[in-house]
Design an enzyme around this catalytic site. Structure first.
Site, short mmCIF file in Angstrom:
data_model
loop_
_atom_site.label_atom_id
_atom_site.label_comp_id
_atom_site.label_asym_id
_atom_site.label_seq_id
_atom_site.Cartn_x
_atom_site.Cartn_y
_atom_site.Cartn_z
N ASP B 11 0.87 -1.17 0.00
CA ASP B 11 0.00 0.00 0.00
C ASP B 11 0.91 1.22 0.00
O ASP B 11 1.78 1.35 0.86
CB ASP B 11 -0.89 0.01 1.24
CG ASP B 11 -1.91 -1.11 1.19
OD1 ASP B 11 -2.05 -1.75 0.14
OD2 ASP B 11 -2.56 -1.36 2.22
N ASP B 130 -13.94 -5.45 -2.25
CA ASP B 130 -13.85 -5.34 -0.79
C ASP B 130 -15.21 -5.72 -0.22
O ASP B 130 -16.23 -5.12 -0.59
CB ASP B 130 -13.49 -3.90 -0.38
CG ASP B 130 -12.08 -3.51 -0.80
OD1 ASP B 130 -11.27 -4.42 -1.09
OD2 ASP B 130 -11.79 -2.30 -0.83
#
Lengths: 195, 257
Positions: B11, B130
């Site tokens: 990330d 997600d």
């Protein structure tokens, strides 16, 4: 040494260029016939769909240039498939350098299609795999492949055995993506440049 | 034999790797290019770079980083975060990314999946999902979330996974927001359902804490690839150890040393 990467509508070939950069090999990215013919080595990459890319090669005349090249030529992925006789992907007549037809993986098994990820290759019979360990892993992304045939110089198995690499005279080809196949892929590219 | 893939996820914010529990309390785990190269050398099978701030604050994607990664690493990598158009994808692929991952934009405009698959080929289009389990008095559902997993949608996860495949996705990156950051294991049942229904590969994400968790997600969870971040970044699990363990357990694994 002059290495040419053939420029056509082959999708993203940036990673091929970076792979040559990492080796320290210079290259020219071009579709110019004179430049291609005068090269010491020719790389014919490919990402995409067979009929669209083949139509483009016909339109610009590269379909007549590539099969008549005399220096070592290395086709990868769709580039390899276009060097075969015919592809089941949208029933495409290809260049016929390798006298074999490209088949779709059967989808009636538990295995997923496309064949995506790292798989091992074996039964090497090519200068391109000198120094490559047996059963080395390389990275594949494809739904079509030529079966094992007279020109097969490396085999991979997924659903069925298929040609991971082909070779005939000065024409070399790999179904996998050497440029992102780690140290093994890099070795194969280096071997091609040394032929 | 086709191997199970181990995928570290980086990330990224401002070119540096960040990862915190449930996407908050960000901690710095180092330079993104250097870390990716280290993972590649250690035997990671692919890398994923997510521009984690892109969707939240609308920041444009991170082309320069992508170019440096492509120049440096010799394994495939996927980039994601805030991608919403053909132009975004084109720029990232031209910079050297092998695949792109779309998430919120696919939920907003599912036709985008079809358009990208047609333009660039399914093989480079990953749809990230997600998901969070929502139980109310009347229903219990796995529900797709957007905006870093915070914003619930009206979409149910299991049919959505099938839809993205039919629209041309080449791969699904499934992140359980219920297990993400908990180190309690992947969401095995949901992953198995989605991977069992799919004819494209499924990358499981969220919850990895031990090497057994990876074994479970490849067997019970039927995943094609397992993705994790902080346990790799903070050296809680070393990739060579993890691959040796899974190989010992007779899973098909690419051993590089």
């Amino acid at each position: 040494m002059k290495t040419v990467i053939i420029k056509y509508n082959a999708g993203n070939v940036q990673s091929v260029m970076y792979a040559l950069d990492r080796i320290g090999a210079g290259y020219l990215y071009t579709d110019d016939e004179a430049e291609i013919r005068s090269a010491d080595k020719v790389i014919f990459p490919g990402v995409g769909e067979a009929s669209t890319t083949m139509n483009y090669l016909r339109k610009v005349g590269l379909d007549k240039v590539i099969p008549t090249l005399k220096q070592p030529v290395f086709g990868t992925c769709v580039g390899m498939q276009l060097m075969c006789r015919f592809s089941e992907e949208n029933s495409t007549e290809c260049m016929g350098i390798f006298d074999v037809d490209v088949k779709r993986f059967p989808s009636d098994t538990n295995l997923k299609v496309p064949h995506m990820g790292w798989n091992n290759i074996s039964n090497y019979k090519s200068a391109l795999t000198y120094g490559v360990p047996d059963n080395a892993f390389v990275y594949f992304v494809h739904s079509f492949a030529p079966p094992v045939c007279d020109y097969t110089v490396a085999i991979c198995e997924y659903v069925m055995p298929f040609s991971a690499m082909l070779q005939k005279g000065n024409f070399y080809a790999a179904q996998f993506h050497c440029e992102i196949s780690g140290d093994v892929g890099q070795k194969i590219i280096e071997n091609f440049l040394k032929i | 034999m086709l191997t199970k893939r181990i995928i570290p996820c980086l990330d990224v914010k401002d070119g540096r790797t960040v990862k915190g529990v449930n996407f908050v309390n960000l901690r710095d785990a180092g330079d993104a290019v250097e870390l990716g190269a280290l993972y590649a050398a250690q035997g990671a099978d692919e890398l994923v770079y997510l521009d984690i701030t892109a969707t939240i604050d609308g920041r444009s994607t991170f082309i320069d980083l992508v170019r440096r990664v492509a120049q440096t690493v010799n394994i495939p990598f996927t980039v994601g975060g805030g991608i919403s158009s053909i132009a975004d994808v084109s720029a990232l692929l031209l910079a050297g990314a092998d695949k792109v991952s779309i998430n919120s934009a696919a939920v907003r405009n599912p036709d985008l999946i079809n358009e990208l698959a047609l333009e660039f080929g399914s093989q480079c289009i990953v749809v990230a999902i997600d998901t969070r389990y929502i139980a109310t008095e009347n229903s219990q559902e796995h529900v797709v979330h957007t905006h870093g997993g915070w914003k619930p949608t009206e979409i149910r996860t299991i049919p959505w996974a099938k839809e993205v495949e039919e629209r041309g996705a080449g791969e699904i990156l499934l992140t359980s927001m219920d297990t993400d950051g908990t180190k309690s294991g992947f969401a095995l049942e949901l992953t198995a359902t989605i991977s069992g229904n799919a004819s494209i590969p499924v990358i499981a994400s969220g919850g990895a804490g031990t090497m057994e968790h990876f074994y479970n997600v490849f067997t019970t969870g039927k995943a094609d690839a397992g993705l994790a971040a902080s346990i790799f970044h903070f050296r809680e699990i070393d990739i060579p150890d993890l691959k040796a363990f899974l190989n010992y357990k007779d899973l098909p694994i690419r051993m590089t040393r």
